[in-house]
Design a protein around this motif. Structure first.
Motif, PDB file in Angstrom:
ATOM      1  N   ASP A  25      -9.947   5.285  -3.464  1.00  0.00           N
ATOM      2  CA  ASP A  25      -9.639   5.082  -2.049  1.00  0.00           C
ATOM      3  C   ASP A  25      -8.174   5.353  -1.719  1.00  0.00           C
ATOM      4  OD1 ASP A  25      -9.279   2.568  -3.578  1.00  0.00           O
ATOM      5  OD2 ASP A  25      -8.598   1.756  -1.655  1.00  0.00           O
ATOM      6  N   GLN A  26      -7.339   5.555  -2.732  1.00  0.00           N
ATOM      7  CA  GLN A  26      -5.919   5.830  -2.510  1.00  0.00           C
ATOM      8  C   GLN A  26      -5.566   7.310  -2.662  1.00  0.00           C
ATOM      9  OE1 GLN A  26      -4.541   3.282  -5.656  1.00  0.00           O
ATOM     10  NE2 GLN A  26      -4.025   1.630  -4.230  1.00  0.00           N
ATOM     11  N   GLU A  27      -6.520   8.100  -3.122  1.00  0.00           N
ATOM     12  CA  GLU A  27      -6.221   9.500  -3.419  1.00  0.00           C
ATOM     13  C   GLU A  27      -5.711  10.275  -2.216  1.00  0.00           C
ATOM     14  OE1 GLU A  27      -9.835  10.853  -5.203  1.00  0.00           O
ATOM     15  OE2 GLU A  27      -9.311   9.996  -7.162  1.00  0.00           O
ATOM     16  N   ARG A  28      -6.116   9.901  -1.021  1.00  0.00           N
ATOM     17  CA  ARG A  28      -5.648  10.626   0.166  1.00  0.00           C
ATOM     18  C   ARG A  28      -4.189  10.313   0.513  1.00  0.00           C
ATOM     19  NH1 ARG A  28      -6.138   8.501   5.589  1.00  0.00           N
ATOM     20  NH2 ARG A  28      -6.513   6.262   5.553  1.00  0.00           N
ATOM     21  N   PHE A  29      -3.635   9.283  -0.126  1.00  0.00           N
ATOM     22  CA  PHE A  29      -2.274   8.858   0.191  1.00  0.00           C
ATOM     23  C   PHE A  29      -1.208   9.407  -0.742  1.00  0.00           C
ATOM     24  CE2 PHE A  29      -4.917   5.353   1.903  1.00  0.00           C
ATOM     25  CZ  PHE A  29      -4.542   5.446   3.235  1.00  0.00           C
ATOM     26  N   VAL A  30      -1.599   9.993  -1.873  1.00  0.00           N
ATOM     27  CA  VAL A  30      -0.600  10.464  -2.842  1.00  0.00           C
ATOM     28  C   VAL A  30      -1.140  11.689  -3.579  1.00  0.00           C
ATOM     29  CG1 VAL A  30      -1.359   8.943  -4.722  1.00  0.00           C
ATOM     30  CG2 VAL A  30       1.001   9.721  -4.657  1.00  0.00           C
ATOM     31  N   SER A  31      -0.253  12.605  -3.866  1.00  0.00           N
ATOM     32  CA  SER A  31      -0.632  13.802  -4.623  1.00  0.00           C
ATOM     33  C   SER A  31      -0.845  13.457  -6.092  1.00  0.00           C
ATOM     34  CB  SER A  31       0.462  14.863  -4.521  1.00  0.00           C
ATOM     35  OG  SER A  31       0.613  15.288  -3.198  1.00  0.00           O
ATOM     36  N   PRO A  32      -1.702  14.195  -6.768  1.00  0.00           N
ATOM     37  CA  PRO A  32      -1.868  13.982  -8.213  1.00  0.00           C
ATOM     38  C   PRO A  32      -0.568  14.278  -8.957  1.00  0.00           C
ATOM     39  CG  PRO A  32      -3.587  15.422  -7.332  1.00  0.00           C
ATOM     40  CD  PRO A  32      -2.569  15.236  -6.246  1.00  0.00           C
ATOM     41  N   VAL A  33      -0.427  13.665 -10.111  1.00  0.00           N
ATOM     42  CA  VAL A  33       0.780  13.852 -10.927  1.00  0.00           C
ATOM     43  C   VAL A  33       1.000  15.326 -11.252  1.00  0.00           C
ATOM     44  CG1 VAL A  33       1.876  13.318 -13.132  1.00  0.00           C
ATOM     45  CG2 VAL A  33       0.707  11.513 -11.851  1.00  0.00           C
ATOM     46  N   ALA A  34      -0.056  16.057 -11.552  1.00  0.00           N
ATOM     47  CA  ALA A  34       0.102  17.480 -11.888  1.00  0.00           C
ATOM     48  C   ALA A  34       0.766  18.241 -10.746  1.00  0.00           C
ATOM     49  CB  ALA A  34      -1.254  18.093 -12.232  1.00  0.00           C
ATOM     50  N   TRP A  35       0.384  17.937  -9.517  1.00  0.00           N
ATOM     51  CA  TRP A  35       0.997  18.580  -8.346  1.00  0.00           C
ATOM     52  C   TRP A  35       2.486  18.221  -8.281  1.00  0.00           C
ATOM     53  CZ3 TRP A  35      -0.383  22.252  -4.984  1.00  0.00           C
ATOM     54  CH2 TRP A  35       0.385  22.398  -3.835  1.00  0.00           C
ATOM     55  N   SER A  36       2.793  16.945  -8.493  1.00  0.00           N
ATOM     56  CA  SER A  36       4.194  16.502  -8.463  1.00  0.00           C
ATOM     57  C   SER A  36       5.015  17.203  -9.536  1.00  0.00           C
ATOM     58  CB  SER A  36       4.261  14.987  -8.664  1.00  0.00           C
ATOM     59  OG  SER A  36       3.606  14.318  -7.619  1.00  0.00           O
ATOM     60  N   LEU A  37       4.438  17.365 -10.725  1.00  0.00           N
ATOM     61  CA  LEU A  37       5.173  18.045 -11.794  1.00  0.00           C
ATOM     62  C   LEU A  37       5.396  19.513 -11.471  1.00  0.00           C
ATOM     63  CD1 LEU A  37       3.615  16.359 -14.937  1.00  0.00           C
ATOM     64  CD2 LEU A  37       5.892  15.984 -13.939  1.00  0.00           C
ATOM     65  N   ALA A  38       4.453  20.135 -10.788  1.00  0.00           N
ATOM     66  CA  ALA A  38       4.656  21.523 -10.353  1.00  0.00           C
ATOM     67  C   ALA A  38       5.813  21.595  -9.371  1.00  0.00           C
ATOM     68  CB  ALA A  38       3.375  22.075  -9.726  1.00  0.00           C
ATOM     69  N   GLU A  39       5.886  20.644  -8.445  1.00  0.00           N
ATOM     70  CA  GLU A  39       7.009  20.611  -7.501  1.00  0.00           C
ATOM     71  C   GLU A  39       8.321  20.339  -8.224  1.00  0.00           C
ATOM     72  OE1 GLU A  39       5.268  19.323  -3.231  1.00  0.00           O
ATOM     73  OE2 GLU A  39       5.301  17.725  -4.733  1.00  0.00           O
ATOM     74  N   ALA A  40       8.293  19.468  -9.215  1.00  0.00           N
ATOM     75  CA  ALA A  40       9.504  19.192  -9.993  1.00  0.00           C
ATOM     76  C   ALA A  40       9.970  20.433 -10.735  1.00  0.00           C
ATOM     77  CB  ALA A  40       9.236  18.052 -10.982  1.00  0.00           C
ATOM     78  N   TYR A  41       9.037  21.177 -11.273  1.00  0.00           N
ATOM     79  CA  TYR A  41       9.362  22.415 -11.977  1.00  0.00           C
ATOM     80  C   TYR A  41      10.013  23.420 -11.023  1.00  0.00           C
ATOM     81  CZ  TYR A  41       8.744  26.784 -14.517  1.00  0.00           C
ATOM     82  OH  TYR A  41       8.963  27.988 -15.119  1.00  0.00           O
ATOM     83  N   ALA A  42       9.508  23.469  -9.790  1.00  0.00           N
ATOM     84  CA  ALA A  42      10.024  24.416  -8.805  1.00  0.00           C
ATOM     85  C   ALA A  42      11.365  23.978  -8.220  1.00  0.00           C
ATOM     86  CB  ALA A  42       8.999  24.605  -7.679  1.00  0.00           C
TER      87      ALA A  42
END
Length: 156
Positions: A25-42
């Protein structure tokens, strides 16, 4: 909570990091960790990704951001704060979220900052109450449909 600490993301723990999952029920409120790590890489000069570990157990993920120019029309408005927070579903309500926010605040203080920002998606079951309890106050701004909150580090 026993020996809670932050760890950097490494080749040895990245797969475990990507498996951190919040409640459905919280998935719509936060991106998955993998997405965050992709942003961190960029954006390596800005992103500060860390795992939250209690003893030997991985309990969450946070990502701070430091020194982002907030708006192209306001080059002096440079901000820092909490970009992402994912506490594993079975570890919520145990103080790890508070620990994560305090860790970002401590890093901000170490860097000489006096305030931090975060954003949250409004809605039933969302993180707004959590951030308000920690002292964040809405600025009146929106970012990508999310509420922008600010925490004065002198008051926290």
């Amino acid at each position: 909570m026993t020996a809670v600490r932050l760890e950097k993301i490494t080749p040895d723990n990245v797969e475990s990091a990507c498996r951190i999952a919040v409640r459905p029920d919280q998935e719509r409120f936060v991106s998955p960790v993998a997405w965050s790590l992709a942003e961190a890489y960029a954006q390596p000069a800005v992103a500060w990704p860390r795992l939250i570990v209690d003893g030997d157990e991985l309990v969450g993920f946070l990502m701070g951001f430091f020194r982002i120019q907030w708006h192209p029309n306001h080059p002096d408005d440079v901000r820092s704060g909490l970009w992402r927070l994912n506490i594993a579903a079975d570890h919520q309500g145990k103080g790890y979220g508070r620990f994560a926010v305090e860790a970002v605040c401590a890093e901000a203080r170490r860097r000489g900052l006096t305030r931090v920002f975060t954003t949250w998606e409004p809605g039933e079951g969302g993180p707004e109450r959590f951030y308000l309890r920690l002292g964040f106050r809405p600025t009146g701004e929106r970012s990508g449909g999310e509420t922008v909150g600010q925490l004065d580090l002198a008051e926290s």
